[in-house]
Motif scaffolding. Structure first.
Motif, short mmCIF file in Angstrom:
data_model
loop_
_atom_site.label_atom_id
_atom_site.label_comp_id
_atom_site.label_asym_id
_atom_site.label_seq_id
_atom_site.Cartn_x
_atom_site.Cartn_y
_atom_site.Cartn_z
N PRO A 160 7.47 -10.70 14.13
CA PRO A 160 8.48 -10.87 13.08
C PRO A 160 7.95 -10.44 11.71
CG PRO A 160 7.94 -12.98 14.14
CD PRO A 160 7.11 -11.94 14.80
N MET A 161 8.68 -9.57 11.06
CA MET A 161 8.27 -9.12 9.71
C MET A 161 9.48 -8.76 8.88
SD MET A 161 7.08 -5.25 9.80
CE MET A 161 7.50 -4.14 11.11
N VAL A 162 9.25 -8.69 7.59
CA VAL A 162 10.31 -8.30 6.66
C VAL A 162 9.79 -7.11 5.87
CG1 VAL A 162 11.66 -9.01 4.65
CG2 VAL A 162 11.18 -10.65 6.45
N ILE A 163 10.58 -6.05 5.84
CA ILE A 163 10.20 -4.91 5.00
C ILE A 163 10.90 -5.09 3.66
CG2 ILE A 163 10.37 -2.39 4.75
CD1 ILE A 163 10.18 -2.38 7.91
N LEU A 164 10.12 -5.11 2.59
CA LEU A 164 10.69 -5.35 1.26
C LEU A 164 10.99 -4.02 0.60
CD1 LEU A 164 8.22 -8.15 0.06
CD2 LEU A 164 10.54 -8.47 0.92
N GLN A 165 12.23 -3.79 0.29
CA GLN A 165 12.59 -2.56 -0.44
C GLN A 165 12.05 -2.69 -1.87
OE1 GLN A 165 13.58 -0.13 1.31
NE2 GLN A 165 14.03 -1.39 3.12
N PRO A 166 11.48 -1.61 -2.42
CA PRO A 166 10.90 -1.71 -3.77
C PRO A 166 11.86 -2.32 -4.80
CG PRO A 166 10.30 0.38 -2.78
CD PRO A 166 11.23 -0.29 -1.81
N GLU A 167 13.18 -2.00 -4.70
CA GLU A 167 14.10 -2.50 -5.72
C GLU A 167 14.33 -4.02 -5.61
OE1 GLU A 167 14.62 -0.01 -3.67
OE2 GLU A 167 16.33 -0.40 -2.38
N GLU A 168 14.08 -4.60 -4.45
CA GLU A 168 14.28 -6.06 -4.33
C GLU A 168 12.95 -6.81 -4.27
OE1 GLU A 168 16.49 -6.46 -0.59
OE2 GLU A 168 14.60 -6.30 0.49
N PHE A 169 11.86 -6.06 -4.45
CA PHE A 169 10.53 -6.66 -4.30
C PHE A 169 10.34 -7.87 -5.22
CE2 PHE A 169 6.07 -7.10 -5.50
CZ PHE A 169 5.45 -7.16 -4.27
N SER A 170 10.67 -7.69 -6.53
CA SER A 170 10.35 -8.77 -7.47
C SER A 170 11.27 -9.98 -7.28
CB SER A 170 10.39 -8.27 -8.91
OG SER A 170 11.61 -7.63 -9.12
N LYS A 171 12.42 -9.77 -6.64
CA LYS A 171 13.28 -10.92 -6.34
C LYS A 171 12.57 -11.84 -5.32
CE LYS A 171 17.03 -10.97 -3.65
NZ LYS A 171 18.03 -10.13 -3.03
N HIS A 172 11.93 -11.20 -4.32
CA HIS A 172 11.25 -11.98 -3.27
C HIS A 172 9.87 -12.42 -3.69
CE1 HIS A 172 14.37 -11.37 -0.32
NE2 HIS A 172 14.41 -10.08 -0.64
N ILE A 173 9.16 -11.55 -4.41
CA ILE A 173 7.76 -11.84 -4.78
C ILE A 173 7.64 -11.79 -6.30
CG2 ILE A 173 5.33 -11.25 -4.34
CD1 ILE A 173 6.68 -11.62 -1.68
N GLY A 225 0.83 -1.20 0.00
CA GLY A 225 0.00 0.00 0.00
C GLY A 225 0.86 1.25 0.00
N PRO A 226 0.23 2.42 -0.16
CA PRO A 226 0.98 3.67 -0.08
C PRO A 226 1.59 3.82 1.31
CG PRO A 226 -1.29 4.04 -0.85
CD PRO A 226 -1.21 2.63 -0.39
N GLU A 227 2.78 4.45 1.34
CA GLU A 227 3.57 4.45 2.58
C GLU A 227 2.83 5.02 3.78
OE1 GLU A 227 7.58 5.57 2.04
OE2 GLU A 227 8.09 4.66 3.98
N ASN A 228 2.06 6.08 3.53
CA ASN A 228 1.35 6.66 4.67
C ASN A 228 -0.07 6.10 4.69
OD1 ASN A 228 3.56 8.26 5.53
ND2 ASN A 228 3.20 9.50 3.69
N GLY A 229 -0.72 6.28 5.79
CA GLY A 229 -2.08 5.75 5.91
C GLY A 229 -2.08 4.40 6.59
N THR A 230 -3.03 3.54 6.18
CA THR A 230 -3.24 2.26 6.89
C THR A 230 -1.97 1.40 6.90
OG1 THR A 230 -5.52 2.37 6.18
CG2 THR A 230 -4.78 0.25 7.00
N ASP A 266 3.26 1.72 -8.42
CA ASP A 266 4.13 2.89 -8.24
C ASP A 266 3.75 3.60 -6.96
OD1 ASP A 266 5.69 2.64 -10.38
OD2 ASP A 266 4.62 4.09 -11.66
N GLY A 267 4.75 3.89 -6.14
CA GLY A 267 4.48 4.62 -4.90
C GLY A 267 4.09 3.70 -3.76
N ASP A 268 3.83 2.41 -4.04
CA ASP A 268 3.49 1.48 -2.95
C ASP A 268 4.75 0.94 -2.29
OD1 ASP A 268 0.79 1.72 -3.25
OD2 ASP A 268 0.41 -0.41 -3.67
N VAL A 269 4.61 0.59 -1.03
CA VAL A 269 5.67 -0.09 -0.30
C VAL A 269 5.09 -1.42 0.19
CG1 VAL A 269 7.04 1.91 0.37
CG2 VAL A 269 5.01 1.32 1.69
N ALA A 270 5.97 -2.28 0.69
CA ALA A 270 5.49 -3.63 1.04
C ALA A 270 6.24 -4.20 2.23
CB ALA A 270 5.66 -4.55 -0.16
N LEU A 271 5.52 -4.98 3.00
CA LEU A 271 6.15 -5.75 4.08
C LEU A 271 5.50 -7.13 4.12
CD1 LEU A 271 4.00 -6.00 6.68
CD2 LEU A 271 4.68 -3.65 7.04
N VAL A 272 6.14 -8.05 4.83
CA VAL A 272 5.56 -9.37 5.02
C VAL A 272 5.44 -9.65 6.52
CG1 VAL A 272 5.81 -11.86 4.61
CG2 VAL A 272 6.50 -10.25 2.84
#
Ligand code: FAD
Ligand code: YCP
Length: 387
Positions: free
Chosen positions: A114-127, A95-100, A134-140
């Motif tokens: 326990p969680m992993v924050i996925l940097q956008p540049e390595e996102f597709s390597k993991h997922i 989701g977008p970095e701010n907000g929920t 665009d503009g979204d960030v991700a964690l697991v």
């Protein structure tokens, strides 16, 4: 026709919450009757289907904290019943970095989940096979996974019966008379007990109308969509694909969520966390499928490995409160009647704990958690109490 019998407790509704409540009461030595209107198993309420998400990623601390115990109780049931009910997959939150998104991230961090924050540049390597918007960030959320819902209901109902509990299905409750001994009338008999637990899902207000109470509950039909993988298995549980939650995206006003392909090989479940209003007994007359178009647009952009045309559509019901928090409380006048309702599309994972809490309320004990977010009183201006 009439089957008379006195119980310590009667539980109305054999969905996930009623089944766990009955099981907890029986575990505590109470003679317990679990009444269900339909012949079991059935697919007319909220607890059927193969899978549900279990997670600690929440925006309120109290849910994250409660999930700690709920996970333990799920694994206790797995051991007791000798079945596997949970598969850890992780939950990808995008989701977008701010907000929920930020609120969930903060809750996870504050509670040491326990969680992993996925940097956008390595996102597709993991997922692989997912385009992060665009503009979204991700964690697991590492703790998250899939619960086998139908199997869980069978397991808990079976354990309840092993403890001496009685399940009477195919009997619809048609009236309730409060009192020191509560009388429950059904299509097949009359039953009495010292305590009553009402866990009737989207039929809750019908039952509460017999005891002078109405709650602000909205019933929504949710279309449960499965989508075909272009390359079979690419989003599968076996290939360690996680569950996901997409927060705030251009296509959708509400969350989109998905579970890895597993129960129907080659098909991934992706749904919209919103539906159209219905009456519980008229679910199949509600034909709105506009959510399917929202999902098609989203999947085309973000899940290029899925054919953006639903392959299977099933139905399920949400019973939603105005704040989407549960109702776990005693009846305001008849304190030997306990109500568990309004699970708002996220109650399954809490089932074992809800059962424990409703049992504690029913036995007049101080509940193990602060239940103030779940009180009926919070609806003061909504609830039409005819008392
Ligand atoms: C599509 C969908 C996806 C979901 N995803 C998740 C998820 O990923 N994770 C999660 O944690 N939760 C999820 N949920 C929510 C979760 O499934 C529900 O919160 C939960 O199943 C509610 O259970 P319940 O026991 O309150 O209701 P129900 O399962 O509906 O049980 C109520 C029972 O009461 C019976 N009853 C009603 N009236 C009477 C009567 N008069 N006499 C006798 N019996 C009666 C009904 O027949 C029914 O069996 C989802 C729900 C849906 C619909
Ligand atoms: O309770 C859950 O985990 C999911 C999240 C997405 C909407 C449906 N329920």
């Amino acid at each position: 026709m009439s089957t008379e019998g006195d119980y310590d407790c009667i539980v109305i509704g054999a969905g996930v919450q009623g089944s766990f409540s009955a099981y907890e009461l029986a575990k505590r030595g109470r003679r317990t009757l679990l009444l269900e209107q339909f012949v079991l198993p059935h697919s007319r309420g909220s607890s059927h289907g193969q899978t549900r998400i279990i997670r600690k990623a929440y925006d309120q601390d109290y849910y994250t904290v409660m999930m700690d115990e709920s996970y333990r109780l799920w694994s206790q049931l797995e051991e007791e019943a000798g079945v596997k009910l949970y598969r850890q997959t992780g939950l990808l939150v995008m989701g977008p970095e701010n907000g929920t998104y930020q609120v969930i991230k903060n809750t996870l961090q504050r509670n040491g989940v326990p969680m992993v924050i996925l940097q956008p540049e390595e996102f597709s390597k993991h997922i692989p096979h997912v385009n992060l918007a665009d503009g979204d960030v991700a964690l697991v959320d590492i703790t998250a996974g899939v619960l086998y819902a139908d199997r869980a209901l069978r397991a808990v109902q079976g354990q309840f019966q092993k403890l001496g509990g009685i399940i009477t299905d195919g009997q619809k409750v048609t009236d309730i008379r409060p009192g020191d001994l509560v009388t429950v009338m059904t299509s097949g008999g009359v039953y009495r007990a010292k305590n009553l637990v009402v866990t009737a899902g989207c039929w809750t207000n019908t039952l509460l109308s017999y005891i002078g109470l109405q709650l602000p509950l909205q019933v929504l039909k949710i279309n449960v969509y499965y989508w075909k993988e272009k390359d079979p298995g690419c989003y599968s549980l076996q290939n360690r694909f996680p569950c996901f939650l997409q927060i705030e995206c251009p296509e959708a006003e509400h969350h989109i969520y998905g579970l890895p392909s597993n129960e129907y090989p080659g098909l991934m479940k992706v749904c919209y966390h919103m539906g159209s209003e219905t009456k519980p007994d008229e679910r199949d007359r509600q034909m709105d499928k506009s959510d399917g178009d929202i999902l098609k647009r989203y999947l085309t952009r973000c899940f290029p490995g899925l054919v953006p045309e639903p392959a299977v559509v099933e139905s399920c019901l949400y019973t939603v409160t105005p704040d989407e928090h549960f109702v776990l409380d005693c009846h305001p006048v008849h304190n030997n009647i306990v109500i568990g309702a309004g699970f708002s599309g996220h109650g399954f994972k809490f089932g074992p704990l809800i059962g424990k809490l409703l049992c504690e309320l029913s036995l007049g004990e101080v509940p193990s958690y602060d239940l103030s977010p779940f009180r009926i009183r919070r609806f003061q201006e909504h609830s039409k109490s005819a008392l």
